[in-house]
Design a protein around this motif. Structure first.
Motif, PDB file in Angstrom:
ATOM      1  N   LEU A  28       0.857  -1.180   0.000  1.00  0.00           N
ATOM      2  CA  LEU A  28       0.000   0.000   0.000  1.00  0.00           C
ATOM      3  C   LEU A  28       0.895   1.233   0.000  1.00  0.00           C
ATOM      4  O   LEU A  28       1.576   1.505   0.983  1.00  0.00           O
ATOM      5  N   VAL A  29       0.899   1.964  -1.120  1.00  0.00           N
ATOM      6  CA  VAL A  29       1.751   3.137  -1.264  1.00  0.00           C
ATOM      7  C   VAL A  29       0.874   4.374  -1.159  1.00  0.00           C
ATOM      8  O   VAL A  29       0.021   4.601  -2.012  1.00  0.00           O
ATOM      9  N   TYR A  76      -2.367   5.246   4.243  1.00  0.00           N
ATOM     10  CA  TYR A  76      -2.925   3.966   3.800  1.00  0.00           C
ATOM     11  C   TYR A  76      -2.558   2.912   4.834  1.00  0.00           C
ATOM     12  O   TYR A  76      -1.399   2.749   5.191  1.00  0.00           O
ATOM     13  N   ARG A  77      -3.563   2.189   5.318  1.00  0.00           N
ATOM     14  CA  ARG A  77      -3.335   1.184   6.354  1.00  0.00           C
ATOM     15  C   ARG A  77      -4.087  -0.091   6.016  1.00  0.00           C
ATOM     16  O   ARG A  77      -5.097  -0.065   5.320  1.00  0.00           O
ATOM     17  N   ALA A  78      -3.587  -1.198   6.562  1.00  0.00           N
ATOM     18  CA  ALA A  78      -4.249  -2.490   6.403  1.00  0.00           C
ATOM     19  C   ALA A  78      -4.154  -3.244   7.721  1.00  0.00           C
ATOM     20  O   ALA A  78      -3.116  -3.219   8.379  1.00  0.00           O
ATOM     21  N   SER A  79      -5.243  -3.882   8.115  1.00  0.00           N
ATOM     22  CA  SER A  79      -5.236  -4.739   9.295  1.00  0.00           C
ATOM     23  C   SER A  79      -6.196  -5.889   9.029  1.00  0.00           C
ATOM     24  O   SER A  79      -7.090  -5.787   8.188  1.00  0.00           O
ATOM     25  N   HIS A  80      -5.981  -6.982   9.740  1.00  0.00           N
ATOM     26  CA  HIS A  80      -6.867  -8.122   9.553  1.00  0.00           C
ATOM     27  C   HIS A  80      -7.293  -8.688  10.898  1.00  0.00           C
ATOM     28  O   HIS A  80      -6.594  -8.560  11.895  1.00  0.00           O
ATOM     29  N   ASN A  81      -8.477  -9.268  10.879  1.00  0.00           N
ATOM     30  CA  ASN A  81      -9.038  -9.933  12.047  1.00  0.00           C
ATOM     31  C   ASN A  81      -9.676 -11.215  11.542  1.00  0.00           C
ATOM     32  O   ASN A  81     -10.783 -11.199  11.016  1.00  0.00           O
ATOM     33  N   LEU A 100      -9.185  -2.098   5.225  1.00  0.00           N
ATOM     34  CA  LEU A 100      -8.270  -1.215   4.500  1.00  0.00           C
ATOM     35  C   LEU A 100      -8.680   0.236   4.682  1.00  0.00           C
ATOM     36  O   LEU A 100      -9.870   0.557   4.649  1.00  0.00           O
ATOM     37  N   ALA A 101      -7.691   1.103   4.848  1.00  0.00           N
ATOM     38  CA  ALA A 101      -7.906   2.547   4.822  1.00  0.00           C
ATOM     39  C   ALA A 101      -7.088   3.062   3.645  1.00  0.00           C
ATOM     40  O   ALA A 101      -5.862   3.075   3.686  1.00  0.00           O
ATOM     41  N   LEU A 102      -7.780   3.452   2.561  1.00  0.00           N
ATOM     42  CA  LEU A 102      -7.096   3.824   1.324  1.00  0.00           C
ATOM     43  C   LEU A 102      -7.393   5.257   0.897  1.00  0.00           C
ATOM     44  O   LEU A 102      -7.414   5.564  -0.292  1.00  0.00           O
ATOM     45  N   GLY A 103      -7.638   6.128   1.856  1.00  0.00           N
ATOM     46  CA  GLY A 103      -7.837   7.527   1.524  1.00  0.00           C
ATOM     47  C   GLY A 103      -9.266   7.889   1.190  1.00  0.00           C
ATOM     48  O   GLY A 103      -9.541   9.033   0.816  1.00  0.00           O
ATOM     49  N   PHE A 104     -10.191   6.966   1.308  1.00  0.00           N
ATOM     50  CA  PHE A 104     -11.592   7.281   1.092  1.00  0.00           C
ATOM     51  C   PHE A 104     -12.188   7.792   2.402  1.00  0.00           C
ATOM     52  O   PHE A 104     -11.571   7.692   3.462  1.00  0.00           O
ATOM     53  N   SER A 105     -13.413   8.313   2.346  1.00  0.00           N
ATOM     54  CA  SER A 105     -14.061   8.811   3.551  1.00  0.00           C
ATOM     55  C   SER A 105     -14.506   7.665   4.462  1.00  0.00           C
ATOM     56  O   SER A 105     -14.876   7.890   5.600  1.00  0.00           O
ATOM     57  N   HIS A 106     -14.455   6.451   3.951  1.00  0.00           N
ATOM     58  CA  HIS A 106     -14.880   5.282   4.717  1.00  0.00           C
ATOM     59  C   HIS A 106     -13.829   4.186   4.572  1.00  0.00           C
ATOM     60  O   HIS A 106     -13.067   4.171   3.611  1.00  0.00           O
ATOM     61  N   GLY A 107     -13.786   3.277   5.522  1.00  0.00           N
ATOM     62  CA  GLY A 107     -12.893   2.130   5.435  1.00  0.00           C
ATOM     63  C   GLY A 107     -13.485   1.055   4.539  1.00  0.00           C
ATOM     64  O   GLY A 107     -14.693   0.989   4.337  1.00  0.00           O
ATOM     65  N   GLY A 144       7.840   3.839   8.994  1.00  0.00           N
ATOM     66  CA  GLY A 144       8.675   4.348   7.917  1.00  0.00           C
ATOM     67  C   GLY A 144       8.619   3.524   6.647  1.00  0.00           C
ATOM     68  O   GLY A 144       9.284   3.859   5.678  1.00  0.00           O
ATOM     69  N   LYS A 145       7.829   2.445   6.627  1.00  0.00           N
ATOM     70  CA  LYS A 145       7.709   1.608   5.436  1.00  0.00           C
ATOM     71  C   LYS A 145       6.240   1.471   5.062  1.00  0.00           C
ATOM     72  O   LYS A 145       5.354   1.668   5.893  1.00  0.00           O
ATOM     73  N   ASN A 146       5.993   1.116   3.808  1.00  0.00           N
ATOM     74  CA  ASN A 146       4.627   0.921   3.345  1.00  0.00           C
ATOM     75  C   ASN A 146       4.052  -0.372   3.932  1.00  0.00           C
ATOM     76  O   ASN A 146       4.762  -1.371   4.051  1.00  0.00           O
ATOM     77  N   PRO A 147       2.751  -0.366   4.291  1.00  0.00           N
ATOM     78  CA  PRO A 147       2.127  -1.605   4.775  1.00  0.00           C
ATOM     79  C   PRO A 147       2.136  -2.675   3.680  1.00  0.00           C
ATOM     80  O   PRO A 147       1.968  -2.379   2.499  1.00  0.00           O
ATOM     81  N   ILE A 148       2.333  -3.929   4.081  1.00  0.00           N
ATOM     82  CA  ILE A 148       2.368  -5.044   3.137  1.00  0.00           C
ATOM     83  C   ILE A 148       1.317  -6.076   3.553  1.00  0.00           C
ATOM     84  O   ILE A 148       1.215  -6.445   4.717  1.00  0.00           O
TER      85      ILE A 148
END
Length: 181
Positions: free
Chosen positions: A89-90, A94-99, A105-112, A130-134
């Motif tokens: 995710l560049v 931008y964030r990613a998490s899993h459950n 995903l949080a990709l810059g939209f108003s919603h996840g 300091g690194k992009n999420p993978i």
């Protein structure tokens, strides 16, 4: 023309390949996959080696010959060792998490964005400062893995000006120059 269909497939130990009524089933330590053979394509199994044959040299039979050989090979590799794909995710924020099987995903939209993954696909997210999420996806089914990875990438494809978006690790984004002053 490719000669993929003529290449042999070595079946590793612990993997069994069987055919019943035109449906090939591959069982291995990671799972079980099946694929229907059409177009007159057939295979023979001798001493742990698979060879595929086609009924004629027509264009359609040549295409199906290579296609089914590649699909069965992917099934054998998948059930014995498995496949992995990594997405990066560049972008700022931008964030990613899993459950479990749920990817958030949080990709810059108003919603996840929340995506439920199939049970055949396992997921792992890595976020370092300091690194992009993978996002690391792994499965024994290469087709399903590719579809899930393409779906995640489709939420925010990489754009050519700043390179922001979801891209495969190692993918080279063709960049464009911005407005000239």
């Amino acid at each position: 023309m490719s000669r993929i269909g003529k290449a042999i497939i070595e079946v590793p130990a612990g993997v069994t390949v069987s055919e019943k009524e035109g449906v090939v089933t591959v069982k291995g330590p990671k799972g079980e996959l099946s694929q229907e053979l059409t177009g007159g394509i057939s295979f023979a199994q001798e001493d742990g080696v698979l060879t595929f044959t086609r009924p004629s040299d027509s264009k359609e039979h040549k295409a199906l010959h290579g296609l089914y050989r590649a699909l069965i090979n992917n099934m054998i590799v998948g059930t014995s060792t498995g496949f992995t794909k990594q997405l990066e995710l560049v972008g700022v924020g931008y964030r990613a998490s899993h459950n479990g099987q749920r990817l958030e995903l949080a990709l810059g939209f108003s919603h996840g964005i929340i995506l439920e993954l199939p049970k055949e696909v396992t997921i792992d997210t890595l976020t370092e400062k300091g690194k992009n999420p993978i996002i690391t996806l792994s499965s024994y089914d290469n087709q399903l893995l590719g579809m899930v990875a393409a779906k995640i990438r489709s939420f925010r494809k990489p754009e050519p000006y700043k390179g922001k978006g979801v891209k495969f690790v190692g993918e080279i984004i063709r960049r464009k120059a911005g407005k000239s002053a």
